[in-house]
Design a protein around this motif. Structure first.
Motif, PDB file in Angstrom:
ATOM      1  N   THR A 270       0.908  -1.049  -0.049  1.00  0.00           N
ATOM      2  CA  THR A 270       0.081   0.060  -0.068  1.00  0.00           C
ATOM      3  C   THR A 270       0.866   1.247   0.018  1.00  0.00           C
ATOM      4  OG1 THR A 270      -1.375  -1.369   1.498  1.00  0.00           O
ATOM      5  CG2 THR A 270      -1.993   0.920   0.935  1.00  0.00           C
ATOM      6  N   LEU A 271       1.895   1.372   0.933  1.00  0.00           N
ATOM      7  CA  LEU A 271       2.611   2.451   1.112  1.00  0.00           C
ATOM      8  C   LEU A 271       3.644   2.522   0.222  1.00  0.00           C
ATOM      9  CD1 LEU A 271       2.901   4.544   3.349  1.00  0.00           C
ATOM     10  CD2 LEU A 271       4.587   3.422   4.464  1.00  0.00           C
ATOM     11  N   PHE A 272       4.640   1.807  -0.196  1.00  0.00           N
ATOM     12  CA  PHE A 272       5.748   1.961  -0.944  1.00  0.00           C
ATOM     13  C   PHE A 272       5.409   1.753  -2.533  1.00  0.00           C
ATOM     14  CE2 PHE A 272       7.677   0.749   3.085  1.00  0.00           C
ATOM     15  CZ  PHE A 272       7.984   1.998   3.596  1.00  0.00           C
ATOM     16  N   VAL A 273       4.843   0.554  -2.727  1.00  0.00           N
ATOM     17  CA  VAL A 273       4.603   0.211  -4.209  1.00  0.00           C
ATOM     18  C   VAL A 273       3.506   1.034  -4.699  1.00  0.00           C
ATOM     19  CG1 VAL A 273       3.791  -1.694  -5.836  1.00  0.00           C
ATOM     20  CG2 VAL A 273       5.264  -2.300  -3.725  1.00  0.00           C
ATOM     21  N   ARG A 274       2.423   1.441  -4.042  1.00  0.00           N
ATOM     22  CA  ARG A 274       1.172   1.960  -4.711  1.00  0.00           C
ATOM     23  C   ARG A 274       1.434   3.555  -4.238  1.00  0.00           C
ATOM     24  NH1 ARG A 274      -2.871  -2.419  -3.989  1.00  0.00           N
ATOM     25  NH2 ARG A 274      -1.843  -3.780  -5.185  1.00  0.00           N
ATOM     26  N   LEU A 275       1.311   3.979  -2.811  1.00  0.00           N
ATOM     27  CA  LEU A 275       1.228   5.518  -2.743  1.00  0.00           C
ATOM     28  C   LEU A 275       2.684   5.957  -3.189  1.00  0.00           C
ATOM     29  CD1 LEU A 275      -1.220   6.484  -1.047  1.00  0.00           C
ATOM     30  CD2 LEU A 275       0.383   6.625   0.807  1.00  0.00           C
ATOM     31  N   LEU A 276       3.521   5.664  -2.999  1.00  0.00           N
ATOM     32  CA  LEU A 276       5.032   6.346  -2.987  1.00  0.00           C
ATOM     33  C   LEU A 276       5.531   5.942  -4.420  1.00  0.00           C
ATOM     34  CD1 LEU A 276       6.907   6.117   0.051  1.00  0.00           C
ATOM     35  CD2 LEU A 276       5.390   8.055  -0.614  1.00  0.00           C
ATOM     36  N   MET A 277       4.706   5.149  -5.116  1.00  0.00           N
ATOM     37  CA  MET A 277       4.768   4.596  -6.661  1.00  0.00           C
ATOM     38  C   MET A 277       6.337   4.293  -6.852  1.00  0.00           C
ATOM     39  SD  MET A 277       2.401   7.314  -8.775  1.00  0.00           S
ATOM     40  CE  MET A 277       2.828   8.844  -8.071  1.00  0.00           C
ATOM     41  N   LEU A 278       6.698   3.462  -5.760  1.00  0.00           N
ATOM     42  CA  LEU A 278       8.062   3.103  -6.158  1.00  0.00           C
ATOM     43  C   LEU A 278       8.111   1.650  -7.005  1.00  0.00           C
ATOM     44  CD1 LEU A 278       9.409   3.443  -2.460  1.00  0.00           C
ATOM     45  CD2 LEU A 278       9.969   4.696  -4.676  1.00  0.00           C
ATOM     46  N   GLN A 279       6.833   1.356  -7.377  1.00  0.00           N
ATOM     47  CA  GLN A 279       6.600   0.021  -8.065  1.00  0.00           C
ATOM     48  C   GLN A 279       7.358  -1.307  -7.295  1.00  0.00           C
ATOM     49  OE1 GLN A 279       4.537   0.636 -10.359  1.00  0.00           O
ATOM     50  NE2 GLN A 279       4.756   2.957 -10.250  1.00  0.00           N
TER      51      GLN A 279
ATOM     52  N   SER B 127      10.020  -2.525  -6.962  1.00  0.00           N
ATOM     53  CA  SER B 127      11.479  -2.217  -6.976  1.00  0.00           C
ATOM     54  C   SER B 127      12.261  -2.547  -5.779  1.00  0.00           C
ATOM     55  CB  SER B 127      11.750  -0.585  -7.163  1.00  0.00           C
ATOM     56  OG  SER B 127      11.143  -0.131  -6.210  1.00  0.00           O
ATOM     57  N   LEU B 128      13.391  -2.844  -6.128  1.00  0.00           N
ATOM     58  CA  LEU B 128      14.460  -3.058  -5.057  1.00  0.00           C
ATOM     59  C   LEU B 128      14.354  -2.006  -3.788  1.00  0.00           C
ATOM     60  CD1 LEU B 128      16.966  -4.782  -4.290  1.00  0.00           C
ATOM     61  CD2 LEU B 128      18.260  -3.184  -5.168  1.00  0.00           C
ATOM     62  N   LEU B 129      14.002  -0.833  -3.997  1.00  0.00           N
ATOM     63  CA  LEU B 129      13.952   0.072  -2.966  1.00  0.00           C
ATOM     64  C   LEU B 129      12.634  -0.069  -2.205  1.00  0.00           C
ATOM     65  CD1 LEU B 129      14.984   2.692  -1.626  1.00  0.00           C
ATOM     66  CD2 LEU B 129      13.527   3.845  -3.132  1.00  0.00           C
ATOM     67  N   ALA B 130      11.727  -0.313  -2.637  1.00  0.00           N
ATOM     68  CA  ALA B 130      10.311  -0.615  -2.278  1.00  0.00           C
ATOM     69  C   ALA B 130      10.351  -2.165  -1.280  1.00  0.00           C
ATOM     70  CB  ALA B 130       9.155  -0.928  -3.087  1.00  0.00           C
ATOM     71  N   GLY B 131      11.047  -3.108  -1.799  1.00  0.00           N
ATOM     72  CA  GLY B 131      11.396  -4.173  -1.049  1.00  0.00           C
ATOM     73  C   GLY B 131      12.393  -4.012   0.185  1.00  0.00           C
ATOM     74  N   ALA B 132      13.128  -3.270   0.056  1.00  0.00           N
ATOM     75  CA  ALA B 132      14.135  -3.079   1.329  1.00  0.00           C
ATOM     76  C   ALA B 132      13.438  -2.133   2.276  1.00  0.00           C
ATOM     77  CB  ALA B 132      15.506  -2.266   0.607  1.00  0.00           C
ATOM     78  N   LEU B 133      12.524  -1.205   1.780  1.00  0.00           N
ATOM     79  CA  LEU B 133      11.875  -0.077   2.643  1.00  0.00           C
ATOM     80  C   LEU B 133      10.807  -1.302   3.477  1.00  0.00           C
ATOM     81  CD1 LEU B 133      11.144   3.078   0.826  1.00  0.00           C
ATOM     82  CD2 LEU B 133      13.109   2.447   2.539  1.00  0.00           C
ATOM     83  N   THR B 134      10.217  -2.250   2.947  1.00  0.00           N
ATOM     84  CA  THR B 134       9.314  -2.735   3.632  1.00  0.00           C
ATOM     85  C   THR B 134      10.079  -3.901   4.575  1.00  0.00           C
ATOM     86  OG1 THR B 134       8.119  -3.145   1.317  1.00  0.00           O
ATOM     87  CG2 THR B 134       7.486  -4.643   3.275  1.00  0.00           C
ATOM     88  N   MET B 135      11.046  -4.387   4.217  1.00  0.00           N
ATOM     89  CA  MET B 135      11.919  -5.142   5.127  1.00  0.00           C
ATOM     90  C   MET B 135      12.449  -4.334   6.286  1.00  0.00           C
ATOM     91  SD  MET B 135      11.578  -7.921   4.503  1.00  0.00           S
ATOM     92  CE  MET B 135      11.987  -9.543   3.875  1.00  0.00           C
ATOM     93  N   THR B 136      12.938  -3.091   5.994  1.00  0.00           N
ATOM     94  CA  THR B 136      13.284  -2.097   7.077  1.00  0.00           C
ATOM     95  C   THR B 136      12.152  -1.955   8.123  1.00  0.00           C
ATOM     96  OG1 THR B 136      14.652  -0.828   5.383  1.00  0.00           O
ATOM     97  CG2 THR B 136      14.076   0.252   7.609  1.00  0.00           C
ATOM     98  N   ILE B 137      10.877  -1.904   7.744  1.00  0.00           N
ATOM     99  CA  ILE B 137       9.823  -1.662   8.816  1.00  0.00           C
ATOM    100  C   ILE B 137       9.592  -2.813   9.324  1.00  0.00           C
ATOM    101  CG2 ILE B 137       7.378  -1.085   8.884  1.00  0.00           C
ATOM    102  CD1 ILE B 137       7.421   0.893   7.059  1.00  0.00           C
ATOM    103  N   LEU B 138       9.810  -3.925   8.808  1.00  0.00           N
ATOM    104  CA  LEU B 138       9.795  -5.416   9.582  1.00  0.00           C
ATOM    105  C   LEU B 138      10.704  -5.550  10.519  1.00  0.00           C
ATOM    106  CD1 LEU B 138       8.555  -8.342   8.895  1.00  0.00           C
ATOM    107  CD2 LEU B 138      10.695  -8.831   8.030  1.00  0.00           C
ATOM    108  N   VAL B 139      11.860  -5.135  10.299  1.00  0.00           N
ATOM    109  CA  VAL B 139      12.944  -5.098  11.223  1.00  0.00           C
ATOM    110  C   VAL B 139      13.041  -4.326  12.417  1.00  0.00           C
ATOM    111  CG1 VAL B 139      14.174  -6.749   9.688  1.00  0.00           C
ATOM    112  CG2 VAL B 139      14.917  -4.536  10.094  1.00  0.00           C
ATOM    113  N   LEU B 140      12.413  -3.106  12.153  1.00  0.00           N
ATOM    114  CA  LEU B 140      12.560  -2.053  12.935  1.00  0.00           C
ATOM    115  C   LEU B 140      12.369  -2.506  14.310  1.00  0.00           C
ATOM    116  CD1 LEU B 140      11.587   1.324  11.536  1.00  0.00           C
ATOM    117  CD2 LEU B 140      13.738   0.541  12.541  1.00  0.00           C
TER     118      LEU B 140
END
Ligand SMILES: Nc1ncnc2c1ncn2[C@@H]1O[C@H](COP(=O)(O)OP(=O)(O)OP(=O)(O)O)[C@@H](O)[C@H]1O
Ligand SMILES: [Mg+2]
Lengths: 268, 291
Positions: free
Chosen positions: B133-142, B144-157
């Motif tokens: 919802t947040l990275f792929v759609r809302l921030l339109m990162l598709q 991408s590697l960046l969207a995946g890394a950011l999702t994982m960042t939130i997961l491990v925070l």
């Protein structure tokens, strides 16, 4: 009048002549609802040793921590009244706490060196206050360690971890660390209670030397120590000052019967 | 001698028997876990060892098993870690410092604390939905590697925050007092007296969090990391895949050759996890030595 302890042979020069450096005026301190210091008024003379004595929990450490505002770090403390050092109210908003603590050094009951080298421990304070030059730091480290009577023991391994020192050496290192920021006042909260008799003696001798240059306030549970090293002694009970007098006078003839009971070991 | 006569022999013998039985029980409980793990390892090694060849690291995925490798997946996992590591370190350790050293203990911070502890236990697929919802759609990162890394960042925070808080809390108060009493302000105290002692503990937590991230699959499938990537990502907005996804993909094919590839992939993944955990243990040991 029966006092069950030997009298100090060499209680130092009377503090009478000294100028008052710290004035405490009707100080009240609360930890939440608990009234820890009650209407404390006290004058502490310059370049002399003042000893705080009294039973456990009577507020000695609390008053000591008020003098460098370490109590500010304890949530829920509230303070009323006034403490002035050299005429300045240290709780007034213009006073910068960090500058105050630089001027009023503190040595704790348990030696608490940083897990760094001996050199870095002593240089910690000067570095905080912006001294970067290696040669200047070297000078400060040497003079502070000399003043704390530790230099000869450690001068060949300043890079060694401070934790490798003995308890007594660690405590003298903590004194050196406090002296390195050039304080005017040195607060010592039962600084020798965790040490063996020989280390204790060394620190007492050190205090005798330091009082020519610093105003020293020490908390002690050891009556002999108070009698040996201090010029003025203050007796606390339940957050109140019962008696404050010349050490010699207080031990020879306390004016309050509670003081007498305490110093003769009848309670506390 | 009284010493030898006082005890009730019968009772003592009984107590020893109970002690012995419990000892056996605990040893059995431990061995269940160890045996299961060993069985898994042996099974995987038997399946996968023949495929553990340079080709596995050099080739891109392919429809033909003999040419297939997981180069893009290994590189993808590495890139993801490289992006995650600094971001999650700064955010996680920053939050821990704020909570431990700056924030007062009031209802608000207790609420935050409760939230963080809860978040640490939220199923990872939920983070996938959030990432989508947040990275792929809302921030339109598709996808991408960046969207995946950011999702994982939130997961491990939450993991990093909690372990960093523990490391900070383990630094004795007397050390802070020593610093404050010399006239240090809060940041000076945190950075010079507290962090150096807490750092090994913090790094241990960060490494463990990274090893969690490297094995996570579900959230990345959710945000649509590809299963077939025959190129290396060139920048952060390229599509990507990671090791567990490649393994999952191979396992879901019918041909047994791909299952061998998957087993080889698992060996590589396990080796990496082992390496990271080993590094964490080394740090932990160093930690207990200095403080
Ligand atoms: N952080 C605190 N929060 C609440 N109460 C406190 C706190 N610190 C001290 N007190 C209380 O204030 C009173 C005075 O404590 P203080 O530590 O000043 O005593 P003390 O005279 O130094 O005793 P001791 O000789 O045992 O060190 C005690 O009753 C203690 O329980
Ligand atoms: Mg005390």
């Amino acid at each position: 009048m029966s006092i069950s302890m030997p009298m100090p042979a060499s209680a130092a020069t009377p503090a009478r002549t000294a100028r008052t450096l710290i004035e405490i005026d009707r100080l009240n301190l609360y930890y939440g609802d608990f009234h820890a210091l009650k209407n404390v008024s006290l004058d502490i003379p310059e370049r002399a040793v003042t000893a705080f004595i009294g039973p456990s929990g009577c507020g000695k450490s609390t008053l000591l921590r008020s003098l460098n505002r370490m109590n500010d770090l304890i949530p829920g403390t509230r303070i009323e009244g006034r403490i002035a050092i050299a005429g300045t109210d240290i709780y007034s908003p213009e006073v910068d706490v960090e500058t105050l603590r630089k001027k009023v050094g503190m040595v704790f009951q348990q030696p608490n060196p940083f897990p760094k080298s001996i050199y870095d421990n002593v240089a910690y304070g000067p570095r905080l206050h912006g001294i970067r030059k290696k040669s200047r730091l070297d000078e400060i480290v040497e003079s502070s360690l000399k003043a704390a009577a530790l230099w000869d023991e450690v001068k060949d391994h300043l890079k060694r971890s401070a934790l490798s020192l003995s308890g007594g050496q660690q405590q003298r290192l903590c004194i050196a660390r406090a002296l390195a920021v050039e304080p005017d006042i040195l607060l010592m909260d039962e600084a020798t209670s965790a040490l063996d008799p020989i280390s204790t003696l060394k620190i007492e001798e050190l205090v005798q030397q330091l009082k020519d240059r610093y105003t020293i306030v020490m908390v002690t549970h050891n009556m002999h120590q108070a009698a040996r090293v201090s010029n003025q002694t203050v007796f606390f009970l339940n957050g109140e000052v019962v008696e404050s007098a010349d050490t010699e006078q207080l031990f020879a003839g306390p004016s309050d019967s509670r003081t007498e009971d305490y110093i003769s070991g009848r309670f506390g | 001698m009284n010493l030898l006569q006082g005890g009730n022999r019968h009772q003592i013998a009984r107590r020893r028997k109970i002690d012995f039985c419990l000892h056996l029980l605990f040893a059995a409980a431990t061995s269940v876990g160890v045996i299961a793990l060993c069985a898994l390892l042996i099974d995987i090694i038997i399946d996968g060892i023949s495929r553990l060849q340079p080709g596995l690291f050099e080739n891109f995925p392919s429809r033909r098993a003999e040419r297939a490798g997981m180069k893009s997946a290994i590189v993808g996992s590495m890139y993801m870690l490289c992006i995650m590591l600094p971001i999650s370190f700064v955010l996680g350790v920053g939050a821990a410092i704020w909570l431990e050293e700056y924030a007062g203990k009031n209802r608000f911070t207790r609420l935050i604390q409760l939230n963080i502890s809860t978040l640490a236990g939220v199923p990872s697929i939920v983070y996938g939905i959030l990432g989508l919802t947040l990275f792929v759609r809302l921030l339109m990162l598709q996808r991408s590697l960046l969207a995946g890394a950011l999702t994982m960042t939130i997961l491990v925070l939450p993991i990093i925050i909690v372990s960093a808080q523990e490391a900070l809390r383990a630094v004795p108060k007397s050390r802070r007092d020593a610093s404050y009493a010399l006239g240090a302000n809060r940041w000076q105290t945190v950075s010079r007296a507290v962090l150096p002692s807490a750092l090994p503990g913090i790094l241990t937590g960060v490494i463990l969090a990274m090893s969690r991230a490297i094995g996570e699959t579900a959230p990345l499938i959710m945000i649509g990391a590809l299963t077939y990537v025959a190129f290396l990502p060139k920048h952060m907005l390229d599509q990507f895949t990671v090791m567990p996804i490649q393994i999952y993909n191979w396992l879901s094919r019918p041909q047994p050759e791909f299952h061998e590839l998957a087993a080889a992939g698992i060996i590589v993944l396990l080796a990496m996890l082992l390496l990271m955990n080993f590094a964490a243990i080394l740090l932990r040991n160093k930690f207990s030595k200095i403080s």
